[in-house]
Design an enzyme around this catalytic site. Structure first.
Site, PDB file in Angstrom:
ATOM      1  N   GLU B  60      70.603  52.251  49.112  1.00  0.00           N
ATOM      2  CA  GLU B  60      70.198  53.393  48.292  1.00  0.00           C
ATOM      3  C   GLU B  60      71.005  53.565  47.021  1.00  0.00           C
ATOM      4  O   GLU B  60      70.452  53.862  45.958  1.00  0.00           O
ATOM      5  CB  GLU B  60      70.254  54.690  49.115  1.00  0.00           C
ATOM      6  CG  GLU B  60      69.096  54.858  50.088  1.00  0.00           C
ATOM      7  CD  GLU B  60      69.236  54.061  51.366  1.00  0.00           C
ATOM      8  OE1 GLU B  60      70.328  53.495  51.603  1.00  0.00           O
ATOM      9  OE2 GLU B  60      68.274  53.999  52.149  1.00  0.00           O
ATOM     10  N   HIS B 129      67.992  63.666  59.519  1.00  0.00           N
ATOM     11  CA  HIS B 129      66.711  63.379  58.859  1.00  0.00           C
ATOM     12  C   HIS B 129      65.899  64.626  58.521  1.00  0.00           C
ATOM     13  O   HIS B 129      64.696  64.518  58.291  1.00  0.00           O
ATOM     14  CB  HIS B 129      65.858  62.468  59.751  1.00  0.00           C
ATOM     15  CG  HIS B 129      66.097  61.008  59.559  1.00  0.00           C
ATOM     16  ND1 HIS B 129      67.261  60.400  59.931  1.00  0.00           N
ATOM     17  CD2 HIS B 129      65.330  60.030  59.029  1.00  0.00           C
ATOM     18  CE1 HIS B 129      67.180  59.103  59.652  1.00  0.00           C
ATOM     19  NE2 HIS B 129      66.021  58.859  59.100  1.00  0.00           N
TER      20      HIS B 129
HETATM   21  C1  LIG Z   1      70.255  55.012  54.797  1.00  0.00           C
HETATM   22  C2  LIG Z   1      68.909  54.894  55.336  1.00  0.00           C
HETATM   23  N1  LIG Z   1      67.937  54.381  54.567  1.00  0.00           N
HETATM   24  C3  LIG Z   1      66.690  54.275  55.040  1.00  0.00           C
HETATM   25  C4  LIG Z   1      66.385  54.692  56.299  1.00  0.00           C
HETATM   26  C5  LIG Z   1      64.969  54.586  56.819  1.00  0.00           C
HETATM   27  N2  LIG Z   1      64.897  53.525  57.805  1.00  0.00           N
HETATM   28  C6  LIG Z   1      64.991  53.808  59.112  1.00  0.00           C
HETATM   29  S1  LIG Z   1      64.987  52.441  60.022  1.00  0.00           S
HETATM   30  C7  LIG Z   1      64.850  51.438  58.689  1.00  0.00           C
HETATM   31  C8  LIG Z   1      64.795  49.967  58.880  1.00  0.00           C
HETATM   32  C9  LIG Z   1      66.019  49.414  59.488  1.00  0.00           C
HETATM   33  O1  LIG Z   1      65.803  48.111  59.901  1.00  0.00           O
HETATM   34  P1  LIG Z   1      66.806  47.322  60.813  1.00  0.00           P
HETATM   35  O2  LIG Z   1      68.200  47.602  60.387  1.00  0.00           O
HETATM   36  O3  LIG Z   1      66.376  45.918  60.802  1.00  0.00           O
HETATM   37  O4  LIG Z   1      66.653  47.952  62.269  1.00  0.00           O
HETATM   38  P2  LIG Z   1      65.392  47.919  63.254  1.00  0.00           P
HETATM   39  O5  LIG Z   1      64.625  49.163  62.990  1.00  0.00           O
HETATM   40  O6  LIG Z   1      64.606  46.702  62.998  1.00  0.00           O
HETATM   41  O7  LIG Z   1      65.960  47.982  64.632  1.00  0.00           O
HETATM   42  C10 LIG Z   1      64.811  52.196  57.531  1.00  0.00           C
HETATM   43  C11 LIG Z   1      64.640  51.652  56.178  1.00  0.00           C
HETATM   44  C12 LIG Z   1      67.420  55.248  57.069  1.00  0.00           C
HETATM   45  N3  LIG Z   1      67.197  55.724  58.310  1.00  0.00           N
HETATM   46  N4  LIG Z   1      68.663  55.323  56.582  1.00  0.00           N
END
Ligand SMILES: Cc1ncc(C[n+]2csc(CCOP(=O)(O)OP(=O)(O)O)c2C)c(N)n1
Ligand SMILES: [Mg+2]
Lengths: 326, 328
Positions: B60, B129
């Site tokens: 971000e 959130h």
């Molecule tokens: C700082 C932040 N940015 C964006 C999000 C929104 N978000 C939630 S899960 C996610 C994807 C994360 O992917 P990964 O680390 O591969 O974990 P997975 O969900 O595949 O287990 C995003 C972008 C968030 N929760 N926190």
């Protein structure tokens, strides 16, 4: 290469326990999906189905008092560590009997008695906290390590890089475990990381790492066993990248249309549960009938968890003001 | 006029401005191929292609920082933060860089950029959130802050934001995306910054609100009308610039004010608005300004507790009645 027999690695009862937990986690998650559809669980719900080999293989290779931290897809991590399924379910229902009194919900499970130090919903939020726990353990000469689980998407946060550097610089016992399920929501690893081989990203910090088949519970177990002991003895960080897959969408709100059906099918054919069951049967550790009983038992535990959650009271209104300060 | 959702109004604003000005680009997490986690960027990749609609890593601070650099270099970026909660990871680029660069470099450079960020509570997304951080942005000079309540304002304000040569923090309420309203079709329809909108006229009490709180205030006004209480509802629309004149004029007429804010009460925007009212018409007030606010606690997950933390229509109704009952 001939695989080492399971019995040479762990005693029968522990192998069976691992399988039981994998089945329990799968049943728990599928039940959560149902309870979400019924409106009993609300908010975000990220399910772990498909990734069970990582939580189970890892947890069995760690010491009971080693810290575990994870992101928001952490029900299985908490349950395998010892959280009662019914109290986790009650948390998801927002009830007072939940593991965090209904205040955290699906994304924020926590139990310090189990050294389960939290599910965090800010991607990358757990990295520095894991480093801090490792510092505390070293400072207090406790011999515990911090196992920090995170997704493939999280490695592009500054905290990942800052924490790797920090842990190496201060020689702290952190085991970084990347659950690479190939996507961060709808974005594949190739489309988000300049270097898709996540384990190689530790090079710049002089931290050793390994990639492992995250659908194979014993492969995960072996890697974590070795890694955790190395981290403990050296008091230095190590990183394991487990290649895995989530069988469902990112959360219940995601239909997952960005993944080709053939890709999903291929990974489902590598489902870690039947794969492990076959090995257990081949080596005569369990019978087919016992496998059936294990599944029935898991279904019963989950059903009891749902009933407990349904019957539990809502938090009192006054609870809203509690826990802000000591 | 067409009846469309807040989501589609925002989507239309993006499309119209991208058609009008080829220097407008959009980026953020999952905005292109996935079309946004709230689907606000639906169809953008298909129409404008991968050079102007880009997915980013989950980074971000850098999403905002790269937008700052691109704006400095002559591009007009509209960067999406998946939710406003993640703006906290980007506060360095937002507050330390974006809002200061023009001033500290003596006005030699403009940053024509927009950060879009959905936020607010009410969906049981728990403490990390569900935040309402509007005051954080209002607090810092050097950027504009918009937060629409209706589809028409959503479209008109976003278009103004994209054309603005100042950096704009453009907030959207997650619970309003599906709300519908009449929206002008004219591609030159713009809603000016720094102009409140009197969404309902009334003589007895002024309710000052913004975004989803405006929607709740209008519902409260409907209920109070049944008891012959006439509320004037003033929607801020932009929090910076803050149009104090419009709400002060209203309070001069009614003599009573209730401010509704979704954010935490302590140092929330309601405190600022109350002060502006005291500054502007203390002598004409017939009761102290009342605030209906989010509770000063991190948001609990449990829906039973969450409801207590976010202003409800009944809370606004009660506050209006208390204001009317006050005798000074
Ligand atoms: C700082 C932040 N940015 C964006 C999000 C929104 N978000 C939630 S899960 C996610 C994807 C994360 O992917 P990964 O680390 O591969 O974990 P997975 O969900 O595949 O287990 C995003 C972008 C968030 N929760 N926190
Ligand atoms: Mg992932």
């Amino acid at each position: 290469m001939k695989e080492t027999s399971l019995r040479a690695i762990l005693p029968d009862h522990e192998l069976v326990r691992m399988y039981e937990q994998m089945v329990l986690c799968r049943e728990f998650e599928e039940s959560c999906a149902e309870q979400y559809t019924k409106g009993h669980i609300t908010g975000f719900l990220h399910l772990y189905s498909g990734q069970e080999a990582v939580a189970v293989g890892s947890t069995h290779a760690l010491h009971k008092d080693d810290f575990i931290l994870s992101a928001y897809r952490e029900h299985a991590q908490a349950i395998v560590r010892g959280a009662e399924p019914r109290r986790v379910m009650a948390e998801l229902f927002g009830k007072a009997t939940g593991i965090c009194k209904g205040k955290g919900g699906s994304m924020h499970l926590f139990d310090p008695e189990l050294a389960f130090m939290g599910g965090y919903a800010i991607v990358g939020g757990q990295f520095p906290i894991a480093v801090g726990l490792a510092f505390a353990s070293k400072f207090r000469k406790e011999g515990r390590i911090a196992a920090c689980f995170f997704g493939d998407g999280a490695v592009n946060q500054g905290t990942f890089h800052e924490s790797l550097n920090w842990a190496r610089l201060w020689e702290l016992p952190v085991l970084f475990v990347c659950e690479n399920n190939a996507y961060g929501i709808g974005t594949s690893v190739e489309r988000s990381s300049a270097l898709a081989d996540i384990h190689k990203r530790t090079c710049g910090y002089d931290i050793p790492s390994v990639r492992v088949d995250g659908m194979d519970v014993m492969a995960v177990h072996a890697a974590v066993k070795w890694g955790a002991e190395w981290v403990r003895e050296q008091s230095r960080p190590y990183l394991i990248e487990a290649l895995t897959y989530r069988f469902r969408g990112h959360s219940m709100a995601d239909p997952g249309k960005y993944r080709a059906a053939a890709e999903v099918e291929l990974w489902k054919s590598r489902d870690p549960l039947p794969a492990f069951a076959i090995r257990l049967i081949e080596e005569g550790i369990v019978t087919q009938a016992e496998l059936g009983a294990i599944k029935q038992e898991a279904i019963a535990v989950v059903q009891q968890a749902v009933t407990f959650a349904e019957e539990s009271p809502w938090p009192e209104d006054g609870a809203v003001w509690e826990d802000v300060y000591v | 006029m067409s009846e469309i959702t807040y989501r589609d109004a925002l989507n239309l604003a993006l499309k119209e401005e991208m058609r009008r000005d080829p220097s407008v680009v959009v980026w953020g997490e999952d905005v292109a191929l996935y079309e946004g986690s709230f689907k606000v960027s639906r169809g953008l990749l298909a129409e404008f292609g991968g050079e102007r609609v880009l997915d980013t890593p989950i980074s971000e601070n850098t999403i905002v920082g790269v937008a700052v650099g691109a704006a400095m270099g002559g591009v007009r970026p509209v960067a999406e933060l998946m939710t406003v909660n993640f703006a906290l990871l980007a506060m360095d680029q937002i507050i330390d860089h974006m809002t200061k660069i023009r001033y500290m470099f003596g006005g030699q450079v403009n940053l024509p950029m927009v950060i879009r960020a959905p936020g607010g509570g009410g969906s049981q997304l728990a403490a990390q959130h569900s935040q309402s951080l509007e005051t954080f942005f209002m607090h810092a000079p050097g950027m504009h802050v918009a937060y629409p309540a209706t589809p028409a304002d959503a479209k008109g304000l976003l278009k103004t934001a994209i054309r603005d040569n100042n950096p704009v923090m453009f907030l959207e309420h997650e619970l309003l995306y599906n709300s519908k309203g009449e929206v002008p079709d004219d591609p030159e329809f713009l809603v000016p910054f720094g102009k409140c909108d009197v969404k309902r006229e009334g003589k007895d009490v002024t309710i000052v609100a913004y975004a989803r709180m405006t929607v709740l205030a209008l519902q409260a006004a409907d209920e109070l009308a049944k008891e012959n209480i006439a509320c004037e509802v003033v929607d801020l629309r932009t929090l910076a610039p803050l149009d104090a004149e419009t709400f002060v004029v209203s309070v001069k007429k009614t003599g009573r004010a209730v401010v509704v804010e979704e954010c935490w009460r302590t140092c929330g925007l309601g405190a600022e608005i109350a002060t502006r009212i005291y500054d502007g018409c203390f002598d004409l007030l017939r009761a102290p300004v009342r605030r209906v606010s989010g509770l000063d606690v991190p948001m609990p997950y449990s829906r039973k507790l969450e409801k207590l933390c976010i202003p409800q229509v009944a809370d606004i109704v009660a506050a209006v009645k208390e204001t009317l009952a006050a005798k000074y």
